[in-house]
Design a protein around this motif. Structure first.
Motif, PDB file in Angstrom:
ATOM      1  N   GLU A 175       0.825  -1.198   0.000  1.00 48.40           N
ATOM      2  CA  GLU A 175       0.000   0.000   0.000  1.00 48.40           C
ATOM      3  C   GLU A 175       0.874   1.269   0.000  1.00 48.40           C
ATOM      4  O   GLU A 175       0.571   2.246  -0.677  1.00 48.40           O
ATOM      5  N   SER A 219      -3.489   2.119  -4.361  1.00 48.52           N
ATOM      6  CA  SER A 219      -4.849   2.650  -4.188  1.00 48.52           C
ATOM      7  C   SER A 219      -5.433   3.110  -5.536  1.00 48.52           C
ATOM      8  O   SER A 219      -6.627   2.955  -5.790  1.00 48.52           O
ATOM      9  N   SER A 239      -6.367  -2.510  -0.875  1.00 50.49           N
ATOM     10  CA  SER A 239      -6.128  -1.127  -0.455  1.00 50.49           C
ATOM     11  C   SER A 239      -7.014  -0.724   0.723  1.00 50.49           C
ATOM     12  O   SER A 239      -8.234  -0.640   0.602  1.00 50.49           O
TER      13      SER A 239
END
Ligand code: XCC
Ligand code: SF4
Length: 662
Positions: A62, A74, A582
């Motif tokens: 992430e 993301s 995410s």
């Protein structure tokens, strides 16, 4: 629920066993063999350009992972979701476009096999669209309605016609966050553009457009489709039918309509009951012609004609393996290509009918609205001609369940007070008083990766036990129907005492079958009407209502989940989360969306947790609205609502009515 079972439907399970014994593969076997790719499943695989596919994995993915172009996780996860929304919206809306074209062709007389059946609905819709209808020829009005709807697809600026059907406050939220949909095609195209390489990279910004696209589906594609279908073929009212594999008849020609579009199916319904074709069937040794459905085409003809359904998505291969289907027409969406190969092991003819969809190994009989009857007759004849080819081979199953379907917005309104005082007052009152704890829209596919239909069954039953009224559509309805859950007796036996009391008083089952997947739009307009009625929330957001799709698999389900969320419903989907990779995207879709729209989209694989979360949302909404606290078992002895039924009885005798939509 037995985790070892492949289907919660015992007859489905029997056929699956039969298939195993005969070494015939089904989606259940393939689901076992073909484990989902964990990277793609969680949304972490980007393949929008050919420097990739880039798989953004690793411990700190992430924060650290990056595609060749530098895209963060993301971004990739959000982009993937938005593309699902775009595809789902495209599917429903392209179906809606065809409905609008058919309405236009019917109005101008070009499609002579179609007529405006429900003039009352036409006028109602014309009224909403601000089209003059009084004193004008019906077809002129219909033409204007069709053209007005067609504008929704190609509109560049402004907003969709039906945005105004949403409560004012809901509309204000959409404006504030910039998600009021403009044109259906425009939102889909923009979604594809923004998610292509090197364009929109900000997850929130991407998802916000995803919601705008989804709203174009809900208040555009789906709603337009439901309304036109009602205008052309009649607004549904309660009707009896049957569900499961026992609907096939050993001694009649079994023709199954599968897919989503109602147009050809409607004509087939008509043609299959014509004397000369029945005679023709008899000449081939059959006692008659038995029409049945599958998936959402089934729901369309079930809602309006009581045509029985063999079930939802995962029943399509199994149906063929009964050996009893002489022909199956398929148009668009949710048709497993596997059925073409499979049908060769039996005598079944698979007939593709849409200009848009072909399958290798199937026969193609192309439908076009200008020659609908001809096409329908050809298909029915093909089914009849194939009847003598039936062999003994197959897993013959005989069980079926009665059901009641046909709950349109209009009918639900009508049954709460009759033609002159139709309203949502009784339902609102029942919710305010805590007789009904809340409402759940239980929708979406059935899925071979779980004991298929089992999650629907579990949730439907638990929800009504908890005094939650269930509005079901699509394969959710098929799952309930093939379990025998769609009868009023269900209320007596299984619903909580408060819900049962209301069901008895108004005369409805605790699980209301609202139609096909596009008819999820009926849930939107019902919620809008309940908001307008007063006493609950003034907008859709904040209602003690939740959307659940426990076995979803289609991109269309994602589009629906997102338009529910943007409209103000907390939504819970089953299965693994397609945005799991995410945390940021997950948080946006739950917390941020809830702050902005009072809606959310969760993913939760455990059905027990889905139930808890749904009830929590409902109770919290009740609390925020300062409604009477829901206490299980509080009601049941009283008969306060009985005067409603009495009132309706009196009205009924006073004025013989022809029902809604007539
Ligand atoms: Fe398809 Fe509408 Fe899913 Fe069923 S529920 S498998 S989308 S048929 Ni819509
Ligand atoms: Fe990889 Fe970026 Fe191309 Fe996606 S757009 S495949 S992340 S390089």
């Amino acid at each position: 629920m037995d985790k070892l079972l492949k289907s919660a439907n015992t007859s489905a399970e029997q056929i699956i066993k039969w298939a195993e014994e005969h070494k015939i593969e089904t989606c259940f076997d393939r689901a076992e063999k073909l484990k989902p790719c964990p990277i793609g499943e969680s949304g972490a695989c980007c393949r929008v350009c050919h420097m990739g596919p880039c798989r953004l994995i690793g411990k700190n993915a992430e924060e650290e992972a990056m595609g060749v172009c530098g895209a963060h996780l993301s971004t990739v996860v959000a982009r993937n979701l938005v593309r699902m929304i775009a595809a789902g919206t495209a599917a429903h809306s392209d179906h809606a476009r065809d409905m609008a074209m058919t309405l236009l062709a019917a109005a101008t007389g070009e499609a002579k096999d179609f007529k405006i059946k429900d003039v009352k609905k036409l006028y109602r819709v014309a009224g909403i669209l601000e089209i003059e209808f009084e004193g004008r020829p019906v077809n002129d009005v219909a033409k204007d309605v069709a053209l007005k709807f067609l504008e929704d697809f190609g509109r560049q600026t402004g907003e969709l016609n039906y945005v105004k059907r949403a409560p004012k406050k809901t509309q204000e939220r959409w404006k504030k966050w910039g998600i009021t949909p403009r044109g259906i095609d425009r939102e889909v195209v923009e979604a594809m553009h923004r998610t292509s390489i090197g364009v929109d990279h900000e997850p929130d910004h991407l998802l916000t457009h995803g919601l705008r696209t989804a709203l174009a589906d809900g208040w555009g594609g789906c709603m337009v489709s439901s309304d036109i279908t009602d205008i052309l073929f009649g607004t549904p009212k309660p009707i009896k039918a049957e569900a499961s594999f026992g609907i096939f008849k050993e001694d009649e020609v079994n023709l199954i309509v599968h897919g989503h579009e109602p147009t050809l199916a409607e004509i087939i319904v008509d043609v299959a009951s014509s004397a000369d074709l029945i005679e023709y069937a008899k000449s081939k040794g059959a006692k008659g012609i038995n029409l049945g459905g599958m998936c959402c085409t089934a729901n369309e003809v079930l809602m309006r004609h009581g045509i029985p359904t063999a079930g939802g998505f995962t029943n399509q291969e199994l149906g063929i393996m009964t050996g009893l289907i002489d022909a199956m027409t398929v148009d668009v969406q949710c048709i497993m290509p596997a059925i073409a190969e499979l049908s060769k092991k039996f005598h079944t003819k698979i007939i593709t009918t849409s200009k848009k969809a072909m399958i290798q190994g199937a026969v193609h009989v192309e439908y076009d609205e200008h020659h609908a009857r001809e096409t329908a007759e050809k298909i029915v004849r093909m089914a009849i001609d194939n009847y003598p080819n039936r062999t003994k081979k197959g897993s013959h199953i005989t069980d079926k369940f009665p059901l009641i379907a046909g709950f349109s917005h209009e009918y639900i309104e009508y049954m709460q007070g009759g033609r002159w005082r139709a309203s949502f007052r009784p339902l609102n009152d029942a919710i305010m008083a805590g007789r009904i704890r809340g409402a759940v829209g239980l929708a979406g596919c059935d899925n071979p990766r779980v004991p298929s239909t089992g999650l629907h069954r579990f949730l439907a039953m638990e929800l009504i036990r908890n005094d939650v009224i269930v509005l079901s559509t699509g394969c959710g309805s098929a799952a309930c129907g093939t379990a025998g859950y769609l009868t009023p007796e269900m209320a007596l036996e299984n619903a909580g005492p408060g819900l049962r009391e209301v069901c008895e008083a108004i005369g409805i089952p605790p699980i209301l079958h609202l139609g096909a997947c596009v008819d999820n739009s009926r849930i939107l307009t019902i919620a809008a009407a309940m908001a307008a009625e007063g006493g609950l929330s003034e907008e859709i957001g904040g209602m003690p209502a939740v959307g659940i799709a426990p076995e979803w698999m289609s991109e269309k389900a994602i589009a629906i989940g997102c338009y529910f969320a943007a409209s103000g419903f907390p939504v819970i989907f089953g299965g693994e989360s397609p945005v799991k990779a995410s945390k940021e995207v997950t948080k946006l879709m739950t917390e941020t969306w809830f702050e902005r729209f009072k809606g959310a989209l969760h993913f939760e694989a455990d059905p027990e947790k889905i139930l808890v979360l749904a009830l929590e949302y409902i109770d919290k909404a009740r609390e925020a609205l300062k409604l009477r606290k829901y206490v299980p078992g509080q009601f049941g002895a009283e008969r306060v609502l009985m005067d409603m039924a009495a009132r309706r009885e009196i009205e009924k005798t006073a004025r013989a009515h022809s029902g809604v939509g007539g």
